[in-house]
Design a protein around this motif. Structure first.
Motif, PDB file in Angstrom:
ATOM      1  N   GLU A  51       0.947  -1.246   0.106  1.00 55.26           N
ATOM      2  CA  GLU A  51      -0.067  -0.146  -0.042  1.00 55.26           C
ATOM      3  C   GLU A  51       0.789   1.308  -0.066  1.00 55.26           C
ATOM      4  O   GLU A  51       0.514   2.135  -0.520  1.00 55.26           O
ATOM      5  N   THR A  52       2.086   1.302   0.688  1.00 52.79           N
ATOM      6  CA  THR A  52       2.830   2.377   0.683  1.00 52.79           C
ATOM      7  C   THR A  52       3.238   2.678  -0.513  1.00 52.79           C
ATOM      8  O   THR A  52       3.443   3.716  -1.008  1.00 52.79           O
ATOM      9  N   THR A  53       4.029   1.435  -1.131  1.00 52.36           N
ATOM     10  CA  THR A  53       4.629   1.827  -2.583  1.00 52.36           C
ATOM     11  C   THR A  53       3.528   2.188  -3.359  1.00 52.36           C
ATOM     12  O   THR A  53       3.759   3.086  -4.444  1.00 52.36           O
ATOM     13  N   VAL A  54       2.204   1.750  -3.584  1.00 54.03           N
ATOM     14  CA  VAL A  54       1.351   2.452  -4.318  1.00 54.03           C
ATOM     15  C   VAL A  54       0.823   3.692  -4.051  1.00 54.03           C
ATOM     16  O   VAL A  54       0.867   4.550  -4.791  1.00 54.03           O
ATOM     17  N   GLY A  55       0.813   4.314  -2.882  1.00 51.74           N
ATOM     18  CA  GLY A  55       0.862   5.645  -2.395  1.00 51.74           C
ATOM     19  C   GLY A  55       1.807   6.327  -2.888  1.00 51.74           C
ATOM     20  O   GLY A  55       1.695   7.610  -3.445  1.00 51.74           O
ATOM     21  N   ILE A  56       3.292   6.072  -3.054  1.00 51.81           N
ATOM     22  CA  ILE A  56       4.520   6.722  -3.626  1.00 51.81           C
ATOM     23  C   ILE A  56       4.144   6.870  -4.853  1.00 51.81           C
ATOM     24  O   ILE A  56       4.587   7.727  -5.560  1.00 51.81           O
ATOM     25  N   LEU A  57       3.701   5.735  -5.611  1.00 47.22           N
ATOM     26  CA  LEU A  57       3.392   5.862  -6.925  1.00 47.22           C
ATOM     27  C   LEU A  57       2.677   6.728  -7.491  1.00 47.22           C
ATOM     28  O   LEU A  57       2.784   7.305  -8.424  1.00 47.22           O
TER      29      LEU A  57
END
Length: 150
Positions: A51-57
């Protein structure tokens, strides 16, 4: 004595308004952004993104746009609005192509523990964010071609 009619010279057709081109450019950018937002999290999670990676993306596009909007604006003051808008549209196209072909791209470098496909998605969003900073250039172009009465 015959009366001569004044011959009317054919009126030159008005050239297309530059505003149409600008609005199409902005429309392409915003529709592309609007289409990507709901699909990108599903796309990224398919390749193992947290989820964190998606948010950063999702955030990287806006961050790049925030950083590069003034740079593109300054560049458009030097070289002209049209070349900057054209190059930014090409950048947006390149970003979408990379995003679309990310799963089929040659094996890339796995950075920070991300799968190569996710790295390509980050590269695509960064390129699109950089070229998405053209909104300020488009606004400057609108200010250039409209009169104060309009």
């Amino acid at each position: 004595m015959a009366q001569f009619q004044k011959s009317k010279t054919p009126e030159m057709p008005k050239s297309r308004s530059p505003l149409v081109i600008i609005f199409i450019t902005i429309f392409i950018d915003l529709v592309g952004f609007g289409i990507v937002i709901p699909v990108l999290p599903l796309y990224a999670e398919r390749y193992g993104a947290s989820e964190t990676t998606v948010g950063i993306l999702l955030a990287i596009y806006s961050a790049m746009q925030f950083v590069f909007a003034p740079i593109l604006g300054k560049l458009s003051d030097r070289v002209g609005r049209r070349p900057v808008l054209l190059v930014s549209l090409l950048g947006t196209s390149a970003g979408f192509l990379i995003m679309g072909f990310a799963p089929k791209m040659p094996v890339g470098v796995a950075l920070w523990g991300l799968a190569p496909t996710l790295v390509w998605l980050f590269i695509a969003r960064i390129i699109d964010g950089i070229s998405g900073g053209n909104i300020s250039t488009a606004q400057a172009y609108i200010a250039d071609v409209t009169s104060t009465e309009e």
